[in-house]
Design an enzyme around this catalytic site. Structure first.
Site, PDB file in Angstrom:
ATOM      1  N   TRP A 101       3.750  17.544   7.734  1.00 31.36           N
ATOM      2  CA  TRP A 101       3.890  18.547   8.786  1.00 31.36           C
ATOM      3  C   TRP A 101       2.513  18.625   9.466  1.00 31.36           C
ATOM      4  O   TRP A 101       1.661  19.411   9.084  1.00 31.36           O
ATOM      5  CB  TRP A 101       4.246  19.915   8.190  1.00 31.36           C
ATOM      6  CG  TRP A 101       5.613  19.982   7.613  1.00 31.36           C
ATOM      7  CD1 TRP A 101       6.727  20.477   8.216  1.00 31.36           C
ATOM      8  CD2 TRP A 101       6.036  19.555   6.295  1.00 31.36           C
ATOM      9  NE1 TRP A 101       7.814  20.360   7.372  1.00 31.36           N
ATOM     10  CE2 TRP A 101       7.413  19.805   6.195  1.00 31.36           C
ATOM     11  CE3 TRP A 101       5.370  18.964   5.199  1.00 31.36           C
ATOM     12  CZ2 TRP A 101       8.151  19.496   5.049  1.00 31.36           C
ATOM     13  CZ3 TRP A 101       6.091  18.658   4.065  1.00 31.36           C
ATOM     14  CH2 TRP A 101       7.470  18.921   3.997  1.00 31.36           C
ATOM     15  N   LYS A 223     -11.729  -4.662   2.945  1.00 27.13           N
ATOM     16  CA  LYS A 223     -11.256  -4.211   1.619  1.00 27.13           C
ATOM     17  C   LYS A 223      -9.916  -4.861   1.331  1.00 27.13           C
ATOM     18  O   LYS A 223      -9.064  -4.950   2.200  1.00 27.13           O
ATOM     19  CB  LYS A 223     -11.059  -2.693   1.623  1.00 27.13           C
ATOM     20  CG  LYS A 223     -12.329  -1.910   1.805  1.00 27.13           C
ATOM     21  CD  LYS A 223     -12.016  -0.434   1.994  1.00 27.13           C
ATOM     22  CE  LYS A 223     -11.479  -0.155   3.375  1.00 27.13           C
ATOM     23  NZ  LYS A 223     -11.124   1.253   3.592  1.00 27.13           N
ATOM     24  N   ASP A 256     -10.642   5.419   0.930  1.00 26.26           N
ATOM     25  CA  ASP A 256     -11.519   6.516   1.387  1.00 26.26           C
ATOM     26  C   ASP A 256     -12.716   6.670   0.445  1.00 26.26           C
ATOM     27  O   ASP A 256     -13.851   6.883   0.880  1.00 26.26           O
ATOM     28  CB  ASP A 256     -10.768   7.858   1.424  1.00 26.26           C
ATOM     29  CG  ASP A 256      -9.426   7.747   2.122  1.00 26.26           C
ATOM     30  OD1 ASP A 256      -9.284   6.870   2.985  1.00 26.26           O
ATOM     31  OD2 ASP A 256      -8.521   8.537   1.784  1.00 26.26           O
TER      32      ASP A 256
HETATM   33  P1  ADP Z   1      -6.735   1.194   0.963  1.00 27.51           P
HETATM   34  O1  ADP Z   1      -6.680   2.385   0.062  1.00 27.51           O
HETATM   35  O2  ADP Z   1      -7.445   1.453   2.251  1.00 27.51           O
HETATM   36  O3  ADP Z   1      -5.419   0.454   1.099  1.00 27.51           O
HETATM   37  P2  ADP Z   1      -7.515  -0.908  -0.882  1.00 27.51           P
HETATM   38  O4  ADP Z   1      -6.182  -0.895  -1.536  1.00 27.51           O
HETATM   39  O5  ADP Z   1      -7.996  -2.209  -0.359  1.00 27.51           O
HETATM   40  O6  ADP Z   1      -7.696   0.155   0.292  1.00 27.51           O
HETATM   41  O7  ADP Z   1      -8.532  -0.355  -1.944  1.00 27.51           O
HETATM   42  C1  ADP Z   1      -9.813   0.096  -1.583  1.00 27.51           C
HETATM   43  C2  ADP Z   1     -10.783  -0.236  -2.668  1.00 27.51           C
HETATM   44  O8  ADP Z   1     -10.335   0.368  -3.883  1.00 27.51           O
HETATM   45  C3  ADP Z   1     -10.892  -1.724  -2.964  1.00 27.51           C
HETATM   46  O9  ADP Z   1     -11.854  -2.337  -2.128  1.00 27.51           O
HETATM   47  C4  ADP Z   1     -11.300  -1.720  -4.414  1.00 27.51           C
HETATM   48  O10 ADP Z   1     -12.686  -1.551  -4.512  1.00 27.51           O
HETATM   49  C5  ADP Z   1     -10.628  -0.474  -4.980  1.00 27.51           C
HETATM   50  N1  ADP Z   1      -9.362  -0.803  -5.672  1.00 27.51           N
HETATM   51  C6  ADP Z   1      -8.090  -0.661  -5.193  1.00 27.51           C
HETATM   52  N2  ADP Z   1      -7.180  -1.056  -6.122  1.00 27.51           N
HETATM   53  C7  ADP Z   1      -7.878  -1.428  -7.222  1.00 27.51           C
HETATM   54  C8  ADP Z   1      -7.524  -1.915  -8.556  1.00 27.51           C
HETATM   55  N3  ADP Z   1      -6.270  -2.118  -8.953  1.00 27.51           N
HETATM   56  N4  ADP Z   1      -8.545  -2.161  -9.417  1.00 27.51           N
HETATM   57  C9  ADP Z   1      -9.826  -1.970  -9.065  1.00 27.51           C
HETATM   58  N5  ADP Z   1     -10.212  -1.531  -7.849  1.00 27.51           N
HETATM   59  C10 ADP Z   1      -9.271  -1.263  -6.935  1.00 27.51           C
END
Ligand code: ADP
Length: 306
Positions: A101, A223, A256
């Site tokens: 919302w 990322k 974030d």
């Molecule tokens: P968003 O939340 O923007 O989709 P990502 O999924 O790429 O971004 O994740 C952001 C950051 O979080 C990655 O660059 C990594 O450092 C960390 N991260 C996300 N998932 C994992 C995981 N399964 N194990 C370790 N680090 C993770």
């Protein structure tokens, strides 16, 4: 002391605990980054630029910003709008469902209020996201870019995360147009591999780097979840491995949190590769707890301040 202004929307987050019980907190992509940046680098000045309402939830958010030591000089009050709100529910398969919302929220009026109050922004760094753009009508998007142009002229560094959310845009072409404009004014960006796949069909970091090649961006940090982080600084490309978290509890705010940690490390003088490792550590901690913003005590137990 470095001063960063972060523009965006913070909403009430209602998380379903059981059929009858909801847990209330405050979150939003750019706000999450602001909170984590401040936790990582307490000596920095972090201001949040937004608009809130005159309702009691808005008052509670002001209190929450105070607790998180976020500077509220650029928080405007709308007399006619309320704080945005979203609910999260996990279904029987553990999948998260969101309901929002926010289309009439106070934050959608941020730049109208900024102009009405004749406020000018001053900072070393300015950070915003694709969500921050998407919530505004077109005249206010132009006002945002006018503010950014002025800041850039005065030497502020501009930082952008595309954070593509299809539901916030009228069309994909609209999202592509405004995302491109944001890239064009950025010095540092955080493209997510998923965002670029959905928005442009890019499948690799090289696809993203090629697309951004003519946009004059000094530092590009791609990322890609646990796959790793790809950095392009000038002509130099680096890959920063990410230690995979096996027991992920909630991936909300992973990106974030990464951005908050990365920016804190860069503001403290660390190089991009070291900053990416630090950001990844922050993100890895956040995803092992439920919710966007994890308790301070747990955060401090895992993450050393800079
Ligand atoms: P968003 O939340 O923007 O989709 P990502 O999924 O790429 O971004 O994740 C952001 C950051 O979080 C990655 O660059 C990594 O450092 C960390 N991260 C996300 N998932 C994992 C995981 N399964 N194990 C370790 N680090 C993770």
């Amino acid at each position: 002391m470095k001063r960063i202004v972060i523009y965006g929307e913070c909403m009430v987050e209602l998380r379903t605990e059981s059929a009858q019980t909801l847990t209330k907190s405050y979150a939003g992509d750019t706000y999450n980054s602001a909170v984590y940046l401040k936790r990582c680098l307490p000596s920095s000045s972090v201001s949040f630029l937004t608009a809130i309402g005159a309702d009691f939830l808005s008052d509670e958010l002001m209190f929450n910003m105070g607790e998180n030591e976020i500077n509220t000089d650029y928080v405007f009050r709308s007399v006619s709008r309320n704080l945005g709100l979203y609910m999260i529910r996990n279904d029987e398969h553990g999948e998260r469902n969101f309901a929002y919302w926010r289309s009439q929220s106070a934050a959608t009026q941020t730049f109208t209020l900024l102009e009405e109050t004749k406020t000018s922004i001053h900072c070393d760094w300015f950070y915003f996201s694709g969500i921050s753009i998407a919530i505004l009508d077109v005249p206010q998007r132009e006002s945002l870019f006018a503010v950014i142009d002025e800041l850039a002229k005065n030497g502020s560094k501009i930082v952008f995360d595309p954070n593509y959310r299809a539901s916030l845009w009228d069309t994909k072409e609209d999202a592509q147009y405004w995302t491109e404009r944001a890239y064009q004014v950025s010095d540092l960006t955080f493209p997510g591999a998923d965002d670029h796949l959905m928005l442009y069909g890019h499948r690799t970091a090289d696809d993203i780097f090629s697309y951004l090649a003519n946009k004059n961006i000094d530092e590009i940090v791609v990322k890609n979840g646990s796959v790793g982080v790809h950095i392009l600084e000038g002509k130099e490309q680096r890959i920063v491995p990410v230690e995979r978290v096996e027991q992920v509890i909630d991936t909300t705010a992973a990106g974030d949190a990464f951005n908050g940690g990365y920016l804190a490390a860069r503001l403290s003088g660390k190089k991009p590769v070291e900053s990416a490792s630090y950001g990844a550590k922050v993100a890895a901690t956040v995803i092992t707890y439920p919710g966007a913003i994890i308790p301070l005590i747990d955060f401090n137990n895992h993450i050393p301040t800079l």
